[in-house]
Motif scaffolding. Structure first.
Motif, PDB file in Angstrom:
ATOM      1  N   VAL A  69     -74.196 -44.680 145.772  1.00 22.38           N
ATOM      2  CA  VAL A  69     -72.787 -44.401 146.059  1.00 22.38           C
ATOM      3  C   VAL A  69     -72.445 -42.933 145.818  1.00 22.38           C
ATOM      4  O   VAL A  69     -71.266 -42.554 145.857  1.00 22.38           O
ATOM      5  CB  VAL A  69     -71.871 -45.291 145.196  1.00 22.38           C
ATOM      6  CG1 VAL A  69     -72.035 -46.756 145.553  1.00 22.38           C
ATOM      7  CG2 VAL A  69     -72.114 -45.053 143.708  1.00 22.38           C
ATOM      8  N   GLY A  70     -73.438 -42.121 145.540  1.00 26.40           N
ATOM      9  CA  GLY A  70     -73.188 -40.704 145.318  1.00 26.40           C
ATOM     10  C   GLY A  70     -72.415 -40.457 144.031  1.00 26.40           C
ATOM     11  O   GLY A  70     -72.689 -41.044 142.990  1.00 26.40           O
ATOM     12  N   ALA A  71     -71.415 -39.596 144.134  1.00 22.19           N
ATOM     13  CA  ALA A  71     -70.628 -39.210 142.954  1.00 22.19           C
ATOM     14  C   ALA A  71     -69.410 -40.100 142.750  1.00 22.19           C
ATOM     15  O   ALA A  71     -68.516 -39.740 141.979  1.00 22.19           O
ATOM     16  CB  ALA A  71     -70.197 -37.753 143.080  1.00 22.19           C
ATOM     17  N   ASN A  72     -69.364 -41.266 143.392  1.00 18.89           N
ATOM     18  CA  ASN A  72     -68.182 -42.129 143.294  1.00 18.89           C
ATOM     19  C   ASN A  72     -67.899 -42.569 141.858  1.00 18.89           C
ATOM     20  O   ASN A  72     -66.732 -42.678 141.458  1.00 18.89           O
ATOM     21  CB  ASN A  72     -68.350 -43.361 144.186  1.00 18.89           C
ATOM     22  CG  ASN A  72     -68.204 -43.030 145.659  1.00 18.89           C
ATOM     23  OD1 ASN A  72     -67.896 -41.895 146.001  1.00 18.89           O
ATOM     24  ND2 ASN A  72     -68.437 -44.003 146.523  1.00 18.89           N
ATOM     25  N   ASN A  73     -68.958 -42.849 141.088  1.00 19.42           N
ATOM     26  CA  ASN A  73     -68.741 -43.267 139.698  1.00 19.42           C
ATOM     27  C   ASN A  73     -68.040 -42.179 138.896  1.00 19.42           C
ATOM     28  O   ASN A  73     -67.122 -42.458 138.116  1.00 19.42           O
ATOM     29  CB  ASN A  73     -70.079 -43.618 139.041  1.00 19.42           C
ATOM     30  CG  ASN A  73     -70.648 -44.930 139.548  1.00 19.42           C
ATOM     31  OD1 ASN A  73     -69.904 -45.831 139.937  1.00 19.42           O
ATOM     32  ND2 ASN A  73     -71.969 -45.038 139.556  1.00 19.42           N
ATOM     33  N   TYR A  74     -68.453 -40.941 139.093  1.00 18.03           N
ATOM     34  CA  TYR A  74     -67.841 -39.832 138.360  1.00 18.03           C
ATOM     35  C   TYR A  74     -66.424 -39.550 138.854  1.00 18.03           C
ATOM     36  O   TYR A  74     -65.528 -39.236 138.050  1.00 18.03           O
ATOM     37  CB  TYR A  74     -68.712 -38.580 138.482  1.00 18.03           C
ATOM     38  CG  TYR A  74     -70.055 -38.719 137.823  1.00 18.03           C
ATOM     39  CD1 TYR A  74     -70.212 -38.462 136.470  1.00 18.03           C
ATOM     40  CD2 TYR A  74     -71.179 -39.121 138.553  1.00 18.03           C
ATOM     41  CE1 TYR A  74     -71.451 -38.585 135.852  1.00 18.03           C
ATOM     42  CE2 TYR A  74     -72.427 -39.249 137.948  1.00 18.03           C
ATOM     43  CZ  TYR A  74     -72.551 -38.980 136.594  1.00 18.03           C
ATOM     44  OH  TYR A  74     -73.770 -39.114 135.992  1.00 18.03           O
ATOM     45  N   ILE A  75     -66.213 -39.672 140.154  1.00 25.08           N
ATOM     46  CA  ILE A  75     -64.866 -39.455 140.703  1.00 25.08           C
ATOM     47  C   ILE A  75     -63.904 -40.515 140.184  1.00 25.08           C
ATOM     48  O   ILE A  75     -62.784 -40.215 139.764  1.00 25.08           O
ATOM     49  CB  ILE A  75     -64.920 -39.462 142.243  1.00 25.08           C
ATOM     50  CG1 ILE A  75     -65.740 -38.275 142.748  1.00 25.08           C
ATOM     51  CG2 ILE A  75     -63.513 -39.433 142.829  1.00 25.08           C
ATOM     52  CD1 ILE A  75     -65.978 -38.290 144.244  1.00 25.08           C
ATOM     53  N   ARG A  76     -64.351 -41.762 140.188  1.00 30.20           N
ATOM     54  CA  ARG A  76     -63.513 -42.837 139.665  1.00 30.20           C
ATOM     55  C   ARG A  76     -63.217 -42.629 138.183  1.00 30.20           C
ATOM     56  O   ARG A  76     -62.093 -42.857 137.708  1.00 30.20           O
ATOM     57  CB  ARG A  76     -64.210 -44.174 139.870  1.00 30.20           C
ATOM     58  CG  ARG A  76     -63.517 -45.344 139.191  1.00 30.20           C
ATOM     59  CD  ARG A  76     -64.443 -46.525 139.059  1.00 30.20           C
ATOM     60  NE  ARG A  76     -63.921 -47.499 138.099  1.00 30.20           N
ATOM     61  CZ  ARG A  76     -64.624 -48.490 137.582  1.00 30.20           C
ATOM     62  NH1 ARG A  76     -65.889 -48.635 137.928  1.00 30.20           N
ATOM     63  NH2 ARG A  76     -64.082 -49.330 136.731  1.00 30.20           N
ATOM     64  N   PHE A  78     -62.898 -39.896 136.394  1.00 33.71           N
ATOM     65  CA  PHE A  78     -61.959 -38.831 136.062  1.00 33.71           C
ATOM     66  C   PHE A  78     -60.626 -38.956 136.793  1.00 33.71           C
ATOM     67  O   PHE A  78     -59.676 -38.250 136.443  1.00 33.71           O
ATOM     68  CB  PHE A  78     -62.576 -37.470 136.381  1.00 33.71           C
ATOM     69  CG  PHE A  78     -63.697 -37.089 135.452  1.00 33.71           C
ATOM     70  CD1 PHE A  78     -63.434 -36.675 134.157  1.00 33.71           C
ATOM     71  CD2 PHE A  78     -65.019 -37.162 135.876  1.00 33.71           C
ATOM     72  CE1 PHE A  78     -64.465 -36.329 133.301  1.00 33.71           C
ATOM     73  CE2 PHE A  78     -66.051 -36.814 135.016  1.00 33.71           C
ATOM     74  CZ  PHE A  78     -65.775 -36.398 133.734  1.00 33.71           C
ATOM     75  N   THR A  79     -60.535 -39.819 137.782  1.00 31.59           N
ATOM     76  CA  THR A  79     -59.294 -39.894 138.567  1.00 31.59           C
ATOM     77  C   THR A  79     -58.622 -41.260 138.561  1.00 31.59           C
ATOM     78  O   THR A  79     -57.406 -41.337 138.761  1.00 31.59           O
ATOM     79  CB  THR A  79     -59.570 -39.495 140.028  1.00 31.59           C
ATOM     80  OG1 THR A  79     -60.534 -40.399 140.618  1.00 31.59           O
ATOM     81  CG2 THR A  79     -60.102 -38.061 140.110  1.00 31.59           C
ATOM     82  N   ALA A  80     -59.361 -42.341 138.351  1.00 31.00           N
ATOM     83  CA  ALA A  80     -58.772 -43.670 138.540  1.00 31.00           C
ATOM     84  C   ALA A  80     -59.171 -44.670 137.465  1.00 31.00           C
ATOM     85  O   ALA A  80     -59.209 -45.869 137.727  1.00 31.00           O
ATOM     86  CB  ALA A  80     -59.159 -44.226 139.923  1.00 31.00           C
ATOM     87  N   ASP A  81     -59.467 -44.198 136.263  1.00 30.71           N
ATOM     88  CA  ASP A  81     -59.881 -45.112 135.198  1.00 30.71           C
ATOM     89  C   ASP A  81     -59.069 -44.804 133.939  1.00 30.71           C
ATOM     90  O   ASP A  81     -59.438 -43.915 133.156  1.00 30.71           O
ATOM     91  CB  ASP A  81     -61.373 -44.972 134.920  1.00 30.71           C
ATOM     92  CG  ASP A  81     -61.885 -46.031 133.951  1.00 30.71           C
ATOM     93  OD1 ASP A  81     -61.062 -46.835 133.473  1.00 30.71           O
ATOM     94  OD2 ASP A  81     -63.097 -46.060 133.674  1.00 30.71           O
ATOM     95  N   PRO A  82     -57.975 -45.529 133.705  1.00 30.94           N
ATOM     96  CA  PRO A  82     -57.164 -45.248 132.510  1.00 30.94           C
ATOM     97  C   PRO A  82     -57.885 -45.557 131.203  1.00 30.94           C
ATOM     98  O   PRO A  82     -57.615 -44.929 130.181  1.00 30.94           O
ATOM     99  CB  PRO A  82     -55.939 -46.155 132.708  1.00 30.94           C
ATOM    100  CG  PRO A  82     -56.387 -47.227 133.646  1.00 30.94           C
ATOM    101  CD  PRO A  82     -57.399 -46.588 134.540  1.00 30.94           C
ATOM    102  N   LYS A  83     -58.823 -46.511 131.216  1.00 27.94           N
ATOM    103  CA  LYS A  83     -59.542 -46.845 129.989  1.00 27.94           C
ATOM    104  C   LYS A  83     -60.504 -45.715 129.591  1.00 27.94           C
ATOM    105  O   LYS A  83     -60.779 -45.527 128.410  1.00 27.94           O
ATOM    106  CB  LYS A  83     -60.296 -48.158 130.149  1.00 27.94           C
ATOM    107  CG  LYS A  83     -59.394 -49.373 130.301  1.00 27.94           C
ATOM    108  CD  LYS A  83     -60.166 -50.675 130.219  1.00 27.94           C
ATOM    109  CE  LYS A  83     -60.634 -50.964 128.812  1.00 27.94           C
ATOM    110  NZ  LYS A  83     -61.260 -52.305 128.688  1.00 27.94           N
ATOM    111  N   PHE A  84     -60.990 -44.978 130.585  1.00 29.35           N
ATOM    112  CA  PHE A  84     -61.839 -43.839 130.256  1.00 29.35           C
ATOM    113  C   PHE A  84     -61.044 -42.782 129.491  1.00 29.35           C
ATOM    114  O   PHE A  84     -61.497 -42.285 128.456  1.00 29.35           O
ATOM    115  CB  PHE A  84     -62.413 -43.228 131.537  1.00 29.35           C
ATOM    116  CG  PHE A  84     -63.034 -41.874 131.335  1.00 29.35           C
ATOM    117  CD1 PHE A  84     -64.286 -41.747 130.751  1.00 29.35           C
ATOM    118  CD2 PHE A  84     -62.368 -40.718 131.720  1.00 29.35           C
ATOM    119  CE1 PHE A  84     -64.857 -40.500 130.553  1.00 29.35           C
ATOM    120  CE2 PHE A  84     -62.928 -39.469 131.522  1.00 29.35           C
ATOM    121  CZ  PHE A  84     -64.172 -39.364 130.939  1.00 29.35           C
ATOM    122  N   SER A  85     -59.857 -42.448 129.997  1.00 27.17           N
ATOM    123  CA  SER A  85     -59.031 -41.456 129.297  1.00 27.17           C
ATOM    124  C   SER A  85     -58.589 -41.970 127.934  1.00 27.17           C
ATOM    125  O   SER A  85     -58.529 -41.206 126.963  1.00 27.17           O
ATOM    126  CB  SER A  85     -57.816 -41.092 130.154  1.00 27.17           C
ATOM    127  OG  SER A  85     -57.050 -42.249 130.460  1.00 27.17           O
TER     128      SER A  85
END
Length: 313
Positions: A69-76, A78-85
């Motif tokens: 999936v390429g860089a999709n995991n990293y993009i998700r 930093f941009t669409a994962d509130p639990k990561f932040s």
């Protein structure tokens, strides 16, 4: 016609072995003894790291083949994962407060033990014991009982007429219980601080006393500057350990990071993604971000150490 001259080897003299042959003959036993380490290093460290780096660019659930999936995991991430932040915020808060407090407490105890009290080996062993037990499951369970609503802490407060909350289920205090547990594991940096204090010449303190310097001034002008290499070493080691902290948060929160993600450490969130939801590709990406974060911190620490770490030269 070109004349070819052959250099004959004298009769009875064996041909000298090549350089590589001599190196191999001299070093072969050493490499043979190192073979188990090489197998472990490449098979259990380098190999899994390369595999993890590849999986971080895939979707992989252990049941089906990885899908690129390429860089999709990293993009998700930093941009669409509130639990990561949220996990990053909790982990940074834990690191910023637990590491300095642990080092300060360890240095204070080391200075007390450095006064030449009797039974020093026994005290060193007793104070080092929490570092051996602190990361265990049993201690985490005990800590959860101590800070529960009907735990030991609230019973002690009740003796003074104070009604305490359930510390581990209150988001305002839950993370602080883990910080206190981390400070309690001060034995390892204490031993290193004590070794560093023993290397400071006592005549410096005697000269400072003759000049009228107070104990605090001696600490600021003599002890701390000469102890900065030890402080630097302890800060690096304890910060890396704080970033990797997992067991206390997992046990005390029941593996959820609750209440309201207040104890959702980064490693706990990584565990949830990997073994709770079987998103191994995304968990691998989380692991590499953690590695990069620790690496950046370590590099920054070494770059700035020349401004505050004082060596003999």
């Amino acid at each position: 016609m070109a004349v070819q001259t052959a250099i004959a080897t004298p009769a009875g003299q064996a041909q000298r072995p090549s350089v590589w042959s001599r190196i191999w003959q001299n070093d072969a036993p050493g490499y043979l003894f190192l073979l188990p380490w090489f197998i472990g290093f490449f098979g259990l460290t380098i190999g899994p790291m390369i595999t993890s780096f590849y999986l971080s660019f895939t979707n992989f659930d252990l049941l089906q083949a990885p899908q690129w999936v390429g860089a999709n995991n990293y993009i998700r991430m930093f941009t669409a994962d509130p639990k990561f932040s949220a996990s990053m915020r909790v982990t940074l808060f834990f690191v910023v407060f637990s590491v300095p407090l642990k080092l300060a407490f360890a240095l204070a105890v080391a200075m007390l033990l450095n006064r030449g009290i009797k039974g020093l080996p026994m005290y060193r062993a007793l104070f080092y014991l929490p570092s051996l037990l602190g990361a265990s499951v049993a201690i985490a369970i005990l800590w959860r009982q101590i800070f529960a609503g009907d735990g030991l802490v609230n019973k002690l407060l009740a003796m003074f007429g104070i009604i305490g909350p359930s510390w581990i289920s209150n988001p305002n205090y839950s993370l602080w219980t883990l910080i206190i547990l981390s400070i309690w594991q001060f034995g390892s940096p204490m031993i290193i601080f004590l070794a560093g204090l023993r290397q400071i010449p006592q005549d410096m303190y005697e000269a400072a006393s003759l000049d009228g310097a107070s104990k605090w001034r001696q600490f600021v002008k003599i002890t701390l500057p000469l102890l900065t290499p030890v402080v630097f070493f302890n800060a690096i080691i304890q910060t890396i350990e704080a970033f990797k902290s997992f067991t206390p948060a997992f046990i005390i929160s029941g593996g959820t990071g609750n209440p309201i993600n207040s104890t959702l450490f980064y490693t706990l969130y990584l565990y949830q993604e990997a073994f709770g939801f079987f998103r191994m590709g995304y968990a691998s990406a989380l692991a590499w971000v953690l590695l990069a974060l620790v690496g950046l911190f370590t590099a920054f620490s070494f770059l700035t150490s020349k401004y505050w770490v004082h060596y003999d030269d």
